[in-house]
Design an enzyme around this catalytic site. Structure first.
Site, PDB file in Angstrom:
ATOM      1  N   SER A 142       4.950   6.758   2.031  1.00 16.70           N
ATOM      2  CA  SER A 142       5.536   5.468   2.410  1.00 16.70           C
ATOM      3  C   SER A 142       4.842   4.344   1.651  1.00 16.70           C
ATOM      4  O   SER A 142       3.618   4.359   1.501  1.00 16.70           O
ATOM      5  CB  SER A 142       5.344   5.210   3.918  1.00 16.70           C
TER       6      SER A 142
ATOM      7  N   ASN B 285       0.851  -1.186   0.000  1.00 20.40           N
ATOM      8  CA  ASN B 285       0.000   0.000   0.000  1.00 20.40           C
ATOM      9  C   ASN B 285       0.884   1.233   0.000  1.00 20.40           C
ATOM     10  O   ASN B 285       2.011   1.212   0.514  1.00 20.40           O
ATOM     11  CB  ASN B 285      -0.892   0.015   1.258  1.00 20.40           C
TER      12      ASN B 285
ATOM     13  N   ASP C  97      -2.161   0.932   8.154  1.00 22.16           N
ATOM     14  CA  ASP C  97      -0.982   1.758   7.877  1.00 22.16           C
ATOM     15  C   ASP C  97       0.173   1.449   8.828  1.00 22.16           C
ATOM     16  O   ASP C  97       0.905   2.347   9.245  1.00 22.16           O
ATOM     17  CB  ASP C  97      -1.349   3.252   8.000  1.00 22.16           C
TER      18      ASP C  97
ATOM     19  N   HIS D  71       0.953   5.134   1.337  1.00 25.17           N
ATOM     20  CA  HIS D  71       0.283   6.009   2.304  1.00 25.17           C
ATOM     21  C   HIS D  71       0.983   7.365   2.275  1.00 25.17           C
ATOM     22  O   HIS D  71       2.227   7.404   2.333  1.00 25.17           O
ATOM     23  CB  HIS D  71       0.348   5.396   3.705  1.00 25.17           C
TER      24      HIS D  71
HETATM   25  C1  GRF Z   1      -2.968   9.907  -2.981  1.00 22.98           C
HETATM   26  O1  GRF Z   1      -2.889  10.995  -2.089  1.00 22.98           O
HETATM   27  C2  GRF Z   1      -2.291   8.718  -2.360  1.00 22.98           C
HETATM   28  O2  GRF Z   1      -1.286   9.108  -1.454  1.00 22.98           O
HETATM   29  C3  GRF Z   1      -3.375   8.053  -1.611  1.00 22.98           C
HETATM   30  O3  GRF Z   1      -4.524   8.197  -2.434  1.00 22.98           O
HETATM   31  C4  GRF Z   1      -4.427   9.481  -3.094  1.00 22.98           C
HETATM   32  C5  GRF Z   1      -4.909   9.403  -4.512  1.00 22.98           C
HETATM   33  O4  GRF Z   1      -4.081   8.479  -5.170  1.00 22.98           O
HETATM   34  N1  GRF Z   1      -3.036   6.676  -1.354  1.00 22.98           N
HETATM   35  P1  GRF Z   1      -4.384   8.052  -6.734  1.00 22.98           P
HETATM   36  O5  GRF Z   1      -4.228   9.302  -7.580  1.00 22.98           O
HETATM   37  O6  GRF Z   1      -5.812   7.547  -6.797  1.00 22.98           O
HETATM   38  O7  GRF Z   1      -3.339   7.021  -7.029  1.00 22.98           O
END
Ligand code: GRF
Length: 197
Positions: A135, A106, A144, A108
């Site tokens: 991370s 994942n 997380d 985060h």
């Molecule tokens: C991002 O802020 C990422 O850090 C979090 O989800 C948000 C959107 O990510 N995990 P994405 O554009 O859908 O990949």
């Protein structure tokens, strides 16, 4: 290696991951799933030629187990070796996690162990942190909290808002996650540290 990816929204991290799995990369994206049939990332995945599916979590109301049973079917059908959560915004039960533990990643948007959970950029700014970041970690039943495989650090700048910081961090997520996945798919779990280019 067969990689399945789960998204909830625009899927910008998913796009970078799918685009990275070419040539001599040891992995290929085999499916992209979402808990939201309207997720913009589903169309982006289809444009990249990756099969997609959506299981609308709202149908299952509070029945998390039923939602996960529905999610599991198309996932297992794709026979993934690795599962990448990329902007996936549902909390998964320990039962689900245990099925993939050790091969589920994942991303985060904080420098874990700081700021697990939501609103990470606002919290970093309010704390007066000099730096923030993202991370990539192995997913464990605790939210997380799994072993960290990679981190990317960015400065928090004077006048930063949660949005300006999020944008700066997102740029580094797009570098970090593909780099960590390539190493992980090659069997390398040494921690990767990136600083802003
Ligand atoms: C991002 O802020 C990422 O850090 C979090 O989800 C948000 C959107 O990510 N995990 P994405 O554009 O859908 O990949």
């Amino acid at each position: 290696k067969r990689v399945a990816l789960l998204i909830s929204g625009g899927g910008s991290n998913m796009v970078k991951l799918v685009q990275s799995m070419t040539g001599d990369h040891p992995a290929r994206a085999v499916v992209v799933g979402s808990n939201d049939p309207e997720a913009g990332g589903l169309a982006r995945a289809a444009e990249l030629g990756v099969p997609t599916f959506a299981i609308d979590h709202r149908i299952y109301k509070g029945d998390r187990a039923a939602f996960e049973a529905a999610l599991l079917q198309p996932l297992l059908d794709a026979r993934p070796d690795i599962l990448c959560l990329a902007g996936f915004m549902r909390i998964l039960t320990p039962d689900f996690v245990q099925r993939f533990q050790g091969r589920m990643l994942n991303i985060h948007p904080s420098l874990l162990p700081k700021y697990p959970g939501l609103h990470t950029h606002r919290r970093a700014i309010e704390a007066g942190d000099a730096e923030a970041g993202a991370s990539v970690h192995l997913v464990t039943p605790e939210l997380d909290a799994g072993p960290i495989l990679g981190q990317a650090r960015v400065p928090v700048l004077p006048g930063d808002t949660a949005d300006s910081l999020a944008a700066r961090v997102l740029q580094q997520e797009h570098r970090l996650y593909p780099a960590v996945l390539r190493r992980f798919a090659s069997g390398d779990q040494t921690m990767l540290s990136l600083t802003a280019a």
